[in-house]
Design an enzyme around this catalytic site. Structure first.
Site, short mmCIF file in Angstrom:
data_model
loop_
_atom_site.label_atom_id
_atom_site.label_comp_id
_atom_site.label_asym_id
_atom_site.label_seq_id
_atom_site.Cartn_x
_atom_site.Cartn_y
_atom_site.Cartn_z
N ASP A 103 0.84 -1.19 0.00
CA ASP A 103 0.00 0.00 0.00
C ASP A 103 0.88 1.25 0.00
O ASP A 103 2.04 1.21 0.45
CB ASP A 103 -0.89 0.02 1.25
CG ASP A 103 -1.88 -1.13 1.26
OD1 ASP A 103 -2.17 -1.67 0.17
OD2 ASP A 103 -2.34 -1.48 2.36
N1 URA Z 1 -1.24 -5.92 3.96
C1 URA Z 1 -1.78 -4.68 3.94
O1 URA Z 1 -2.83 -4.43 4.49
N2 URA Z 1 -1.09 -3.73 3.27
C2 URA Z 1 0.09 -3.95 2.65
O2 URA Z 1 0.68 -3.03 2.06
C3 URA Z 1 0.63 -5.24 2.70
C4 URA Z 1 -0.06 -6.22 3.37
#
Ligand code: URA
Length: 233
Positions: A103
């Site tokens: 993310d």
């Molecule tokens: N899980 C999440 O919620 N976000 C990420 O970036 C990676 C794993």
């Protein structure tokens, strides 16, 4: 391999552009400018410099980035800069892709390659490569919440409960959480499912490969043979 072809394979541009770089004296080997685009070289382990910066010939590119917050894992980012803007142009020129996505606000270990088989092998859900995250939660994490993560939690749109492969307490609000799937927002959704909230998320390992402590945020480096072995372990 001819120098022009070699530079092209390393992402320095089209064959014509690479020929021009060579003819303009921008390539050197062992400190000597090389201006013949057609000189034949053994590429294995070859070190050349482009505008004074050293490059090592890599038949395939395998690298890691310590991803900062505020970057999107996309070539067409919508709201933030692209992670690809953190890589030097030749790496983008040879088409490296991230192995999965983090993310925009997640930090830590992100791998890249231009080896399609490798990308598939490591990112395919079937291989169940463990990914470990340092999770900072908004509220204190009780033992029962940790037990729930290990036992499996219900996520919307998932037919079966999703369980952490590992969960280790680091502090009152901090855990090391290992998952083997790569579901959308998986860690945030798992933590939400136990009635808590992720405040900060950092991926600290993929397979047996840990984020090196000396890799500064925003910096990349090639994976060594050792790193690749750890990743597959
Ligand atoms: N899980 C999440 O919620 N976000 C990420 O970036 C990676 C794993």
């Amino acid at each position: 391999m001819q120098l022009e072809r070699l530079l092209h394979s390393q992402g320095f541009g089209s064959r014509k552009e690479c020929r021009a770089l060579i003819r303009h004296g921008r390539i050197a080997i062992a400190g000597e400018e090389v201006d013949d685009p057609f000189v034949d070289l053994d590429p294995t382990g070859l070190v050349f410099s482009f505008d004074g910066e050293d490059w090592i010939y890599q038949a395939k590119a395998y690298l890691m980035l310590n991803k900062p917050a505020g970057y999107e894992c996309s070539h067409q980012p919508k709201h933030h800069a692209s992670i690809y803007s953190l890589l030097p142009p030749p790496l983008n020129g040879r088409g490296v892709q991230s192995l999965g996505r983090l993310d925009e606000d997640t930090t830590g270990l992100l791998l890249f390659s231009d080896d399609g088989q490798f990308i598939h092998a490591i990112s395919s859900g079937k291989r169940k490569v463990p990914k470990t995250y340092r999770v900072t939660a908004k509220h204190p994490l009780g033992d029962e919440q940790i037990a729930a993560l290990l036992a499996g939690v219900r996520l919307d749109d998932e037919p079966a409960p999703v369980a952490a492969a590992g969960c280790e307490r680091l502090g009152e609000r901090e855990i090391l959480l290992t998952v083997t799937e790569g579901k959308y927002h998986q860690v945030k959704r798992m933590v939400a499912a136990i009635g808590n909230r992720v405040e900060a998320l950092c991926r600290v390992a993929v397979g047996g490969l840990a984020l090196p402590e000396d890799l500064a945020v925003g910096r990349w480096r090639w994976l060594s043979e050792d790193d690749l072995a750890r990743l597959r372990a």
